[in-house]
Design a protein around this motif. Structure first.
Motif, PDB file in Angstrom:
ATOM      1  N   TYR A  93     -15.189 -19.185 -63.203  1.00 55.74           N
ATOM      2  CA  TYR A  93     -14.596 -20.437 -62.725  1.00 55.74           C
ATOM      3  C   TYR A  93     -15.450 -21.045 -61.608  1.00 55.74           C
ATOM      4  O   TYR A  93     -15.684 -22.254 -61.571  1.00 55.74           O
ATOM      5  CB  TYR A  93     -13.177 -20.186 -62.195  1.00 55.74           C
ATOM      6  CG  TYR A  93     -12.145 -19.899 -63.254  1.00 55.74           C
ATOM      7  CD1 TYR A  93     -12.081 -20.656 -64.424  1.00 55.74           C
ATOM      8  CD2 TYR A  93     -11.204 -18.879 -63.081  1.00 55.74           C
ATOM      9  CE1 TYR A  93     -11.119 -20.397 -65.391  1.00 55.74           C
ATOM     10  CE2 TYR A  93     -10.246 -18.622 -64.046  1.00 55.74           C
ATOM     11  CZ  TYR A  93     -10.206 -19.374 -65.199  1.00 55.74           C
ATOM     12  OH  TYR A  93      -9.256 -19.118 -66.155  1.00 55.74           O
ATOM     13  N   ARG A 106     -18.708 -22.520 -62.912  1.00 52.09           N
ATOM     14  CA  ARG A 106     -18.476 -23.795 -63.599  1.00 52.09           C
ATOM     15  C   ARG A 106     -18.234 -24.914 -62.596  1.00 52.09           C
ATOM     16  O   ARG A 106     -18.692 -26.050 -62.786  1.00 52.09           O
ATOM     17  CB  ARG A 106     -17.288 -23.674 -64.548  1.00 52.09           C
ATOM     18  CG  ARG A 106     -17.590 -22.885 -65.819  1.00 52.09           C
ATOM     19  CD  ARG A 106     -16.334 -22.614 -66.606  1.00 52.09           C
ATOM     20  NE  ARG A 106     -15.625 -23.844 -66.940  1.00 52.09           N
ATOM     21  CZ  ARG A 106     -14.359 -23.884 -67.362  1.00 52.09           C
ATOM     22  NH1 ARG A 106     -13.668 -22.759 -67.471  1.00 52.09           N
ATOM     23  NH2 ARG A 106     -13.801 -25.031 -67.660  1.00 52.09           N
ATOM     24  N   SER A 107     -17.523 -24.611 -61.518  1.00 53.16           N
ATOM     25  CA  SER A 107     -17.255 -25.644 -60.508  1.00 53.16           C
ATOM     26  C   SER A 107     -18.534 -26.044 -59.781  1.00 53.16           C
ATOM     27  O   SER A 107     -18.744 -27.219 -59.474  1.00 53.16           O
ATOM     28  CB  SER A 107     -16.205 -25.150 -59.502  1.00 53.16           C
ATOM     29  OG  SER A 107     -16.698 -24.085 -58.714  1.00 53.16           O
ATOM     30  N   PHE A 156     -20.464 -28.309 -61.947  1.00 55.02           N
ATOM     31  CA  PHE A 156     -19.839 -29.635 -61.941  1.00 55.02           C
ATOM     32  C   PHE A 156     -20.256 -30.414 -60.689  1.00 55.02           C
ATOM     33  O   PHE A 156     -20.583 -31.604 -60.757  1.00 55.02           O
ATOM     34  CB  PHE A 156     -18.318 -29.497 -62.010  1.00 55.02           C
ATOM     35  CG  PHE A 156     -17.595 -30.812 -62.171  1.00 55.02           C
ATOM     36  CD1 PHE A 156     -17.408 -31.359 -63.428  1.00 55.02           C
ATOM     37  CD2 PHE A 156     -17.101 -31.497 -61.070  1.00 55.02           C
ATOM     38  CE1 PHE A 156     -16.748 -32.570 -63.592  1.00 55.02           C
ATOM     39  CE2 PHE A 156     -16.446 -32.711 -61.218  1.00 55.02           C
ATOM     40  CZ  PHE A 156     -16.267 -33.245 -62.487  1.00 55.02           C
ATOM     41  N   HIS A 168     -22.278 -33.968 -60.557  1.00 56.94           N
ATOM     42  CA  HIS A 168     -21.475 -35.158 -60.231  1.00 56.94           C
ATOM     43  C   HIS A 168     -21.374 -35.433 -58.735  1.00 56.94           C
ATOM     44  O   HIS A 168     -20.503 -36.207 -58.316  1.00 56.94           O
ATOM     45  CB  HIS A 168     -20.059 -34.993 -60.800  1.00 56.94           C
ATOM     46  CG  HIS A 168     -20.013 -34.846 -62.289  1.00 56.94           C
ATOM     47  ND1 HIS A 168     -20.059 -35.923 -63.147  1.00 56.94           N
ATOM     48  CD2 HIS A 168     -19.940 -33.737 -63.080  1.00 56.94           C
ATOM     49  CE1 HIS A 168     -20.008 -35.501 -64.403  1.00 56.94           C
ATOM     50  NE2 HIS A 168     -19.944 -34.169 -64.392  1.00 56.94           N
ATOM     51  N   ILE A 221     -15.926 -37.501 -56.327  1.00 58.91           N
ATOM     52  CA  ILE A 221     -15.152 -36.377 -56.843  1.00 58.91           C
ATOM     53  C   ILE A 221     -14.342 -35.727 -55.730  1.00 58.91           C
ATOM     54  O   ILE A 221     -14.699 -35.791 -54.546  1.00 58.91           O
ATOM     55  CB  ILE A 221     -16.060 -35.333 -57.505  1.00 58.91           C
ATOM     56  CG1 ILE A 221     -17.113 -34.796 -56.510  1.00 58.91           C
ATOM     57  CG2 ILE A 221     -16.736 -35.899 -58.735  1.00 58.91           C
ATOM     58  CD1 ILE A 221     -17.966 -33.675 -57.079  1.00 58.91           C
ATOM     59  N   GLN A 240      -9.994 -32.814 -58.626  1.00 59.96           N
ATOM     60  CA  GLN A 240     -10.724 -33.035 -59.872  1.00 59.96           C
ATOM     61  C   GLN A 240     -11.510 -31.797 -60.275  1.00 59.96           C
ATOM     62  O   GLN A 240     -11.588 -31.447 -61.457  1.00 59.96           O
ATOM     63  CB  GLN A 240     -11.658 -34.229 -59.725  1.00 59.96           C
ATOM     64  CG  GLN A 240     -10.958 -35.574 -59.650  1.00 59.96           C
ATOM     65  CD  GLN A 240     -11.926 -36.703 -59.338  1.00 59.96           C
ATOM     66  OE1 GLN A 240     -12.797 -36.574 -58.476  1.00 59.96           O
ATOM     67  NE2 GLN A 240     -11.787 -37.814 -60.044  1.00 59.96           N
ATOM     68  N   LEU A 241     -12.111 -31.116 -59.304  1.00 65.16           N
ATOM     69  CA  LEU A 241     -12.841 -29.883 -59.591  1.00 65.16           C
ATOM     70  C   LEU A 241     -11.923 -28.841 -60.213  1.00 65.16           C
ATOM     71  O   LEU A 241     -12.257 -28.202 -61.217  1.00 65.16           O
ATOM     72  CB  LEU A 241     -13.444 -29.322 -58.301  1.00 65.16           C
ATOM     73  CG  LEU A 241     -14.784 -29.882 -57.828  1.00 65.16           C
ATOM     74  CD1 LEU A 241     -15.109 -29.335 -56.440  1.00 65.16           C
ATOM     75  CD2 LEU A 241     -15.880 -29.511 -58.785  1.00 65.16           C
ATOM     76  N   ALA A 260      -9.060 -29.324 -61.706  1.00 64.64           N
ATOM     77  CA  ALA A 260      -8.598 -29.772 -63.022  1.00 64.64           C
ATOM     78  C   ALA A 260      -9.676 -29.576 -64.078  1.00 64.64           C
ATOM     79  O   ALA A 260      -9.384 -29.233 -65.226  1.00 64.64           O
ATOM     80  CB  ALA A 260      -8.187 -31.239 -62.956  1.00 64.64           C
ATOM     81  N   HIS A 261     -10.928 -29.761 -63.681  1.00 58.93           N
ATOM     82  CA  HIS A 261     -12.044 -29.619 -64.626  1.00 58.93           C
ATOM     83  C   HIS A 261     -12.107 -28.212 -65.211  1.00 58.93           C
ATOM     84  O   HIS A 261     -12.435 -28.033 -66.390  1.00 58.93           O
ATOM     85  CB  HIS A 261     -13.355 -29.945 -63.930  1.00 58.93           C
ATOM     86  CG  HIS A 261     -14.579 -29.654 -64.750  1.00 58.93           C
ATOM     87  ND1 HIS A 261     -14.921 -30.396 -65.860  1.00 58.93           N
ATOM     88  CD2 HIS A 261     -15.532 -28.673 -64.628  1.00 58.93           C
ATOM     89  CE1 HIS A 261     -16.034 -29.902 -66.385  1.00 58.93           C
ATOM     90  NE2 HIS A 261     -16.420 -28.861 -65.666  1.00 58.93           N
ATOM     91  N   ILE A 262     -11.791 -27.210 -64.382  1.00 59.81           N
ATOM     92  CA  ILE A 262     -11.863 -25.835 -64.869  1.00 59.81           C
ATOM     93  C   ILE A 262     -10.477 -25.266 -65.212  1.00 59.81           C
ATOM     94  O   ILE A 262     -10.345 -24.092 -65.540  1.00 59.81           O
ATOM     95  CB  ILE A 262     -12.571 -24.923 -63.850  1.00 59.81           C
ATOM     96  CG1 ILE A 262     -11.848 -24.942 -62.503  1.00 59.81           C
ATOM     97  CG2 ILE A 262     -14.017 -25.327 -63.690  1.00 59.81           C
ATOM     98  CD1 ILE A 262     -12.473 -23.992 -61.483  1.00 59.81           C
ATOM     99  N   ARG A 297      -5.098 -26.400 -57.778  1.00 50.64           N
ATOM    100  CA  ARG A 297      -6.015 -26.739 -56.691  1.00 50.64           C
ATOM    101  C   ARG A 297      -6.035 -25.668 -55.608  1.00 50.64           C
ATOM    102  O   ARG A 297      -7.115 -25.255 -55.154  1.00 50.64           O
ATOM    103  CB  ARG A 297      -5.599 -28.078 -56.086  1.00 50.64           C
ATOM    104  CG  ARG A 297      -6.505 -28.544 -54.942  1.00 50.64           C
ATOM    105  CD  ARG A 297      -5.938 -29.786 -54.272  1.00 50.64           C
ATOM    106  NE  ARG A 297      -6.842 -30.333 -53.269  1.00 50.64           N
ATOM    107  CZ  ARG A 297      -6.986 -29.858 -52.043  1.00 50.64           C
ATOM    108  NH1 ARG A 297      -6.282 -28.813 -51.657  1.00 50.64           N
ATOM    109  NH2 ARG A 297      -7.842 -30.422 -51.201  1.00 50.64           N
TER     110      ARG A 297
END
Length: 276
Positions: free
Chosen positions: A175, A178-179, A182, A186, A191, A195-196, A198-200, A204
């Motif tokens: 996780y 991946r963040s 991201f 971006h 951002i 949003q970070l 939610a992306h993974i 929060r």
């Protein structure tokens, strides 16, 4: 006390794939301590004699002569000389677009930063680097060659095959990776941590806890430092205005950008612009 010697050809004429920043050597007094804190580059310390410890997260490693440790950028690290037999160490700091990929060819990681460094692989690195400057002339190419030679020695000192003994990557680590990917893709957009997360696909609050456990700093701080590092490069090129740099790293308000830049770097963006 030791001091760092900076590469006089950096940033001008530097290899963007691998850049030597500075090097140095120090015989530390008993209990001499650095950190806990973060660096914005990679930094390797070689222990010449004595003892000391390096701590990353919850892990502490005790080192002695013939060993070395790698500090990763934006990873909270603390190291301290032994109080009875303090170490003498030398260091080399570097960065570059390919530095991470090169280090991926080794068994090193933020959790496992210590390794044996056979001095025969890279004899007298500190003296060799100083010798290049003493010869005068354009030193950049010779310094870069020594850095590449060192990176090859590093892959031999800590070969990637040693990674077979490592435990498998935890789902939580995936996780975080991946963040980070991201953020790197971006950072120039507006951002948020929400949003970070939610992306993974995480809550929060839970995501923020995982991120801080892995890197030692919250995601907001990592994003801020990453943006400001990118801003330094853009400002240093002299090709863009402060407002253009601000918008390029995710700030529509140039005044807010300047405030955050000064808070992070200790000086205003204009001071990073090259002289006219």
């Amino acid at each position: 006390m030791g001091h760092s010697i900076f590469n006089p050809d950096r940033p001008y004429g530097a290899d963007p794939d691998l850049q030597l920043l500075y090097w140095g050597k120090e015989k530390c007094p008993p209990g001499h301590s650095v950190g806990p804190g973060i660096r914005e580059c990679y930094k390797v310390h070689f222990v010449h004699d004595g003892f000391g410890t390096v701590t990353v997260g919850e892990r502490t490693h005790r080192l002695s002569a013939g060993e070395a440790f790698l500090i990763y950028p934006h990873i909270v690290t603390h190291y301290e000389a032994d109080r009875e037999a303090p170490w003498t160490y030398s260091w080399i700091a570097f960065q570059g677009a390919q530095a991470g990929a090169m280090l991926a060819e080794t068994s090193l990681s933020p959790e496992r930063p210590a390794f044996p460094m056979d001095l025969k692989l890279m004899p007298g690195l500190y003296d060799a680097l100083c010798g290049v400057l003493a010869r005068g002339g354009a030193a950049g190419l010779r310094l870069t060659a020594l850095l590449y030679e060192f990176m090859f020695a590093l892959t031999e000192a800590a070969p990637a095959s040693a990674q077979a003994a490592k435990p498998p990557l935890r789902k939580q680590d995936g996780y975080v990776h991946r963040s980070i990917d991201f953020i790197h893709a971006h950072y120039g957009e507006n951002i948020t941590v929400t949003q970070l997360a939610a992306h993974i696909g995480l809550d929060r609050k839970y995501f923020s806890v995982l991120f801080k456990e892995a890197l030692g700093i919250p995601p907001q701080q990592y994003l801020l430092h990453y943006r400001m590092d990118k801003a330094c490069g853009l400002l240093g090129s002299g090709a863009y205005t402060v407002g253009e740099v601000a918008r390029s790293v995710g700030y529509q308000d140039a005044l807010l950008f300047s405030k955050m830049f000064k808070k992070t770097k200790g000086s205003s963006p204009k001071q990073f612009l090259p002289p006219p």
